[in-house]
Motif scaffolding. Structure first.
Motif, PDB file in Angstrom:
ATOM      1  N   UNK A 195      48.665 -24.369 -43.596  1.00 43.50           N
ATOM      2  CA  UNK A 195      49.487 -26.581 -43.283  1.00 43.50           C
ATOM      3  C   UNK A 195      50.505 -25.662 -43.393  1.00 43.50           C
ATOM      4  N   UNK A 196      51.803 -26.246 -42.977  1.00 44.63           N
ATOM      5  CA  UNK A 196      53.247 -25.458 -43.204  1.00 44.63           C
ATOM      6  C   UNK A 196      54.139 -27.064 -43.110  1.00 44.63           C
ATOM      7  N   UNK A 197      54.856 -25.677 -44.012  1.00 42.00           N
ATOM      8  CA  UNK A 197      55.981 -26.705 -44.005  1.00 42.00           C
ATOM      9  C   UNK A 197      57.730 -26.418 -43.989  1.00 42.00           C
ATOM     10  N   UNK A 198      58.553 -26.998 -44.467  1.00 40.64           N
ATOM     11  CA  UNK A 198      59.163 -26.479 -45.000  1.00 40.64           C
ATOM     12  C   UNK A 198      59.566 -25.184 -46.382  1.00 40.64           C
ATOM     13  N   UNK A 199      58.726 -26.066 -46.994  1.00 35.83           N
ATOM     14  CA  UNK A 199      58.946 -25.179 -48.145  1.00 35.83           C
ATOM     15  C   UNK A 199      57.732 -24.890 -48.675  1.00 35.83           C
ATOM     16  N   UNK A 200      57.682 -23.689 -49.267  1.00 36.58           N
ATOM     17  CA  UNK A 200      56.344 -22.911 -49.360  1.00 36.58           C
ATOM     18  C   UNK A 200      55.549 -23.849 -50.156  1.00 36.58           C
ATOM     19  N   UNK A 201      55.589 -25.249 -51.403  1.00 38.70           N
ATOM     20  CA  UNK A 201      55.128 -25.662 -52.427  1.00 38.70           C
ATOM     21  C   UNK A 201      54.568 -26.551 -51.922  1.00 38.70           C
ATOM     22  N   UNK A 202      55.056 -27.120 -50.884  1.00 36.62           N
ATOM     23  CA  UNK A 202      54.454 -27.907 -50.104  1.00 36.62           C
ATOM     24  C   UNK A 202      53.487 -27.691 -49.189  1.00 36.62           C
ATOM     25  N   UNK A 203      53.291 -26.570 -48.356  1.00 34.20           N
ATOM     26  CA  UNK A 203      52.532 -25.439 -48.002  1.00 34.20           C
ATOM     27  C   UNK A 203      51.311 -25.248 -48.734  1.00 34.20           C
ATOM     28  N   UNK A 204      51.558 -25.145 -50.128  1.00 33.44           N
ATOM     29  CA  UNK A 204      50.615 -24.531 -50.695  1.00 33.44           C
ATOM     30  C   UNK A 204      50.003 -25.641 -51.095  1.00 33.44           C
ATOM     31  N   UNK A 205      50.313 -27.203 -52.029  1.00 31.56           N
ATOM     32  CA  UNK A 205      50.299 -28.419 -52.282  1.00 31.56           C
ATOM     33  C   UNK A 205      48.901 -28.721 -51.248  1.00 31.56           C
ATOM     34  N   UNK A 206      49.400 -28.892 -50.184  1.00 29.32           N
ATOM     35  CA  UNK A 206      48.936 -29.735 -48.861  1.00 29.32           C
ATOM     36  C   UNK A 206      47.557 -28.874 -48.510  1.00 29.32           C
TER      37      UNK A 206
END
Length: 154
Positions: free
Chosen positions: A100-111
């Motif tokens: 999962x890639x995101x702008x910020x780490x928490x979104x990537x972890x959660x995704x």
């Protein structure tokens, strides 16, 4: 609904973790976080020689896509790759990959976590154990802990 389309594959062939990360993030300047999960076949203390994975073709990919779109939309992911293998896999071999890639780490972890939690319970995959003594250990039963992990997202 976002325009990000998750990359979903069900395949017998092994995958290359770094190549998959590069395919998801190559040339991107908006990605601030990449989270990967790679699930491997265990030997269960030396008692297991292989895990045989079967799936419902077409249905497995559709369910993975549905879960991937849920993760992308819920966490505003910038990219998502989910690969699940089938066939006989020896201990130490790759079974599943979620990136999962995101702008910020928490979104990537959660995704990545949501994708994996739903994948374990909702996608039609079955695991059969092949034991070191030459017998079949039967089909692996679903676990209540996997259902509980999924349910935290509901």
């Amino acid at each position: 609904m976002t325009s990000i389309v998750p990359t979903i594959r069900v395949q017998a062939e092994d995958f290359d973790l770094q190549a998959e990360i590069d395919a998801l993030t190559g040339g991107r300047r908006d990605v601030g976080a990449v989270v990967t999960f790679s699930g491997l076949c265990r030997d269960e203390g030396g008692s297991l020689t292989a895990l045989e994975l079967e799936h419902y073709p077409g249905m497995a990919e559709a369910e993975m896509r549905r879960i991937g779109e849920l993760a992308v939309n819920r966490f505003s992911l910038l990219g998502l790759t989910a690969i699940h293998r089938y066939g006989k896999i020896a201990p130490g071999g790759n079974i599943v990959l979620v990136i999962a890639s995101a702008s910020h780490r928490q979104a990537a972890f959660d995704g990545a976590s949501l994708m994996m939690d739903f994948l374990k319970t909702a996608a039609p995959f079955w695991k059969k154990e092949h034991l070191a003594d030459g017998t079949s250990g039967g089909w692996v039963a679903a676990k209540d802990a996997d259902d509980a992990a999924r349910d935290k997202w509901l």
